[in-house]
Design an enzyme around this catalytic site. Structure first.
Site, PDB file in Angstrom:
ATOM      1  N   GLU A   1      10.744  29.412 -14.442  1.00 24.56           N
ATOM      2  CA  GLU A   1      12.118  29.484 -14.989  1.00 24.56           C
ATOM      3  C   GLU A   1      13.081  30.164 -14.022  1.00 24.56           C
ATOM      4  OE1 GLU A   1      12.202  30.932 -19.028  1.00 24.56           O
ATOM      5  OE2 GLU A   1      11.453  29.012 -19.705  1.00 24.56           O
TER       6      GLU A   1
ATOM      7  N   ASN B   1       8.829  24.353 -19.325  1.00 28.01           N
ATOM      8  CA  ASN B   1       8.670  25.226 -20.483  1.00 28.01           C
ATOM      9  C   ASN B   1       9.578  24.671 -21.574  1.00 28.01           C
ATOM     10  OD1 ASN B   1       7.204  26.682 -18.641  1.00 28.01           O
ATOM     11  ND2 ASN B   1       8.582  28.443 -18.562  1.00 28.01           N
TER      12      ASN B   1
HETATM   13  C1  GCB Z   1       9.404  31.558 -21.179  1.00 31.37           C
HETATM   14  C2  GCB Z   1       8.916  32.508 -20.168  1.00 31.37           C
HETATM   15  C3  GCB Z   1       7.934  33.495 -20.751  1.00 31.37           C
HETATM   16  C4  GCB Z   1       8.475  34.019 -22.069  1.00 31.37           C
HETATM   17  C5  GCB Z   1       8.621  32.867 -23.025  1.00 31.37           C
HETATM   18  C6  GCB Z   1       9.189  33.300 -24.374  1.00 31.37           C
HETATM   19  O1  GCB Z   1       9.793  30.475 -20.890  1.00 31.37           O
HETATM   20  O2  GCB Z   1       8.379  31.869 -19.053  1.00 31.37           O
HETATM   21  O3  GCB Z   1       7.720  34.513 -19.832  1.00 31.37           O
HETATM   22  O4  GCB Z   1       7.651  35.001 -22.616  1.00 31.37           O
HETATM   23  O5  GCB Z   1       9.488  31.926 -22.479  1.00 31.37           O
HETATM   24  O6  GCB Z   1       8.427  33.621 -25.258  1.00 31.37           O
HETATM   25  O7  GCB Z   1      10.413  33.333 -24.489  1.00 31.37           O
END
Ligand code: GCB
Length: 650
Positions: free
Chosen positions: A363, A418
């Site tokens: 990200e 993601n």
């Molecule tokens: C993401 C991140 C991760 C977070 C997750 C979240 O995309 O890469 O580190 O913990 O979202 O739970 O928001």
């Protein structure tokens, strides 16, 4: 001959803020409490560790090294007041040659710094950056001739196994420092010596036994010995495996020529109180749980994990995505560090057959940054990976709030996104729409889902689950959808649930439990498997599964209640107070069974299938149980900020 002694015991720790001295054993963190209680106010600064050490005995002309397996985030090592070495990067190993500084009695001092800066990754991310010497420290004594310990903390043996038809060709290179003759032997999984070779040579192993994922994670072992004047001066060994793999844009992942859809989880390593200061027992427990789920892949997020975990994955047959913490925000001053962390990750973990992917970033386009500089960094990292390792694929975990056209996403050999539609953004069906759009524009790119998930807390419940209610039921519903979505899209080379375990993120405050991300399928203490865990187990595991959901949702209101059962053993029968009330038709890949139940005052539910049985008791109550609802909602900054950002870009 080399000796390796663990020196975890008996250190003195001085806290940088309050000056408090403490006798401690390693592994250790100073953020075990303040890094997990929310508020984003945990101590980030410099603390000091001391260790008294008698001069170890080592042969004349030999050397003594301190080996640190993980110190977060920067370390400066002093021996008897003299600077012996330093290291930036909290998740990789490093060694210091302390020979020139040794006296009879020695004082080792390590200044450890996890303070905020713009140089060392990570600086901004949704997890706690626990400070400390949180992995093992070893004292290594070597003869004058020994295998090199000064190259990026790397193992001094490099193994390159290739598959050619039915045979395996393996090239083994050991790196001696000083004189001597290197002999290499290869052993099969039964301990038979199957080849002997000179340093850097290639051996052919006929009818090679492949490392074939969870179904047959067969390992060979290479042993390199260094002889000096007829005596063995050093020995190094490493396990390895033969496998081929590829990611096809239409058909997904192939292992050893066979379709092998990668379906699994991401793992954060930390635990209550311990933070990242773990022992083998915790790593082993995590591996067991991931295997129980039936996963065949794990994304080791967002940093280099303990050596031992990669070893466990080798043995378990889990395909690994390994990555560096180049995350959330590109820092112009961080390029050198991103590259050195990548170099260390690859050189230190090179031999593990489980690793198939090197992750370049996560990200990274979430914040505005210097786009050109970011792009250049990705190009350099990608090139570095291919130069150091021509056999594995590179990948990125991209931010769904960015356009599918962002160039950073397309630099790696494959890519992954993601996707949090249905959590940060309303609309589960947007997952399908997004993939359709991606595939239309980039039909030749292999794409996967590097993260997806929803908060789910075992103490929060909802009869009509909704996004952001943090209930165990919404999380389960969300994952039911996602599993169907994957089934519709076999092109996905990998999917990784965010996350296998709840983890500490000190900036969060939601669901009445600050400091925690609750997207795990299993709680932070590893003690409670949420309903969604059993959904995956029913889909993926070869074990028989029959799981009645909502056992913790005891007090129900209204005249009816929904009952959900996850099972992979065939027709399910649902009884209430001894009477058969439903034998519903299977839904969702044949693993999900649902029925509506007329509630009585007390409901003793029994579900039966394939010789298995599961039970729960629900009570009919007049008012909704207030303990099932979150009073803080999603008021915490990280979640909100992210939801806002994703929404904005749409
Ligand atoms: C993401 C991140 C991760 C977070 C997750 C979240 O995309 O890469 O580190 O913990 O979202 O739970 O928001």
């Amino acid at each position: 001959m080399k000796t390796v002694s663990n020196i975890n015991r008996d250190w003195e720790f001085v806290h940088g803020e309050n000056g408090k001295k403490q006798r401690i054993d390693l592994p250790h963190t100073w953020n075990g409490e303040d890094g997990q209680d929310g508020g984003n106010d945990y101590f980030r600064g410099t603390c000091t560790y001391f260790k008294r050490l008698k001069r170890p005995s080592f042969p004349e002309g030999g050397a003594v090294y301190l080996e640190f397996k993980g110190v977060n985030a920067s370390a400066v090592v002093y021996v008897n007041g003299e600077r012996a070495g330093s290291h930036d990067g909290g998740y990789s190993a490093f060694r210091c040659n302390i020979t020139p500084f040794l006296k009879d009695e020695n004082l080792i001092k390590v200044e450890v710094d996890n303070s905020i800066n713009d140089r060392v990754y990570p600086q901004e991310a949704d997890f706690t950056f626990y400070g400390g010497i949180y992995r093992d420290v070893n004292l290594i004594c070597v003869d004058k001739s020994h295998f090199d310990l000064e190259y990026y903390g790397a193992s001094p043996i490099k193994i390159d196994p290739l598959v050619e038809g039915k045979d395996g060709r393996v090239t083994v290179t050991a790196y001696p420092a000083g004189e001597g003759e290197v002999k290499i032997q290869i052993f099969d999984g039964e301990g038979n010596c199957v080849a002997e070779l000179e340093n850097g040579e290639t051996a052919v192993i006929k009818n090679v036994h492949l490392w074939n994922g969870v179904q047959d994670p067969y390992l060979y072992r290479a042993v390199a010995s260094l002889y000096c004047e007829g005596e063995k001066a050093d020995e190094i060994c490493a396990a390895f495996g033969f496998r081929t793999f590829r990611a096809d844009p239409e058909k997904g992942f192939f292992l050893n020529g066979e379709s092998y859809p990668l379906r699994g989880v991401c793992r954060h390593q930390d635990r209550p109180q311990l933070g990242n200061a773990l022992t083998k027992a915790e790593h082993e427990e995590d591996t067991r749980l991931i295997l129980e789920l039936g996963a065949n892949t794990v994304r080791l997020a967002h940093y280099q994990h303990d050596d031992y975990f990669y070893e466990l994955c080798d043995r378990a047959g889990l395909v690994v995505w390994a990555e560096i913490p180049y995350i959330s925000r590109h820092m112009k001053g961080g390029n050198e560090n991103a590259e050195s962390q990548m170099r260390e990750l690859i050189l230190q973990q090179y031999n593990h057959p489980s690793i198939c992917f090197w992750g370049l970033s996560n990200e990274i386009t979430m914040k505005k940054g210097d786009k050109e500089d970011m792009l250049q960094t990705h190009r350099r990292l990608n090139e570095l990976c291919h130069t150091l390792d021509p056999h594995r694929l590179t990948t990125t975990a991209n931010y769904m709030g960015s356009s599918v056209d962002i160039p950073t996403a397309h630099i790696g050999d494959v890519e992954s996104w993601n996707l949090y539609f249905g959590w940060y953004c309303p609309g589960l069906s947007l997952n399908d729409a997004w993939l359709k759009k991606f595939k239309k524009k980039y039909p030749d790119r292999a794409v996967g889902i590097s993260e997806y998930g929803a908060e789910g807390m075992p103490n929060l419940h909802a009869a009509r689950p909704q996004r952001f209610d943090n209930s165990e039921e919404y999380q389960a519903l969300y994952h039911e959808y996602m599993l169907e979505f994957f089934a519709r899209n076999p092109c996905l080379w990998a999917t990784h649930v965010w996350n296998m375990f709840d983890f500490a993120a000190d900036a969060r405050n939601q669901g009445g439990e600050p400091g925690r991300n609750h997207k795990g399928l299993v709680t932070f203490d590893r003690k409670t498997k949420k309903d969604a865990f059993y959904l995956y187990k029913a889909y993926w595991s070869k074990e028989k599964v029959l799981h009645l959901c909502g056992k913790r949702f005891i007090n129900r209101t209204g005249r009816t209640a929904f009952v959900t059962v996850y099972s992979n053993v065939g027709q399910v029968e649902i009884y209430n107070n001894g009477r058969l009330v439903a034998s519903p038709a299977p839904e969702k890949g044949g693993k999900v069974y649902k029925c509506k139940l007329n509630l009585e005052e007390k409901n003793e539910i029994v579900v039966k299938a394939g010789g298995l049985q599961d039970t729960a008791v629900f009570y009919k109550v007049k008012r909704k149980d207030p303990s099932y609802r979150t009073n803080t909602g999603n008021s915490m900054s990280w979640e909100k900020r992210k939801a806002k950002k994703s929404g904005k870009k749409k």
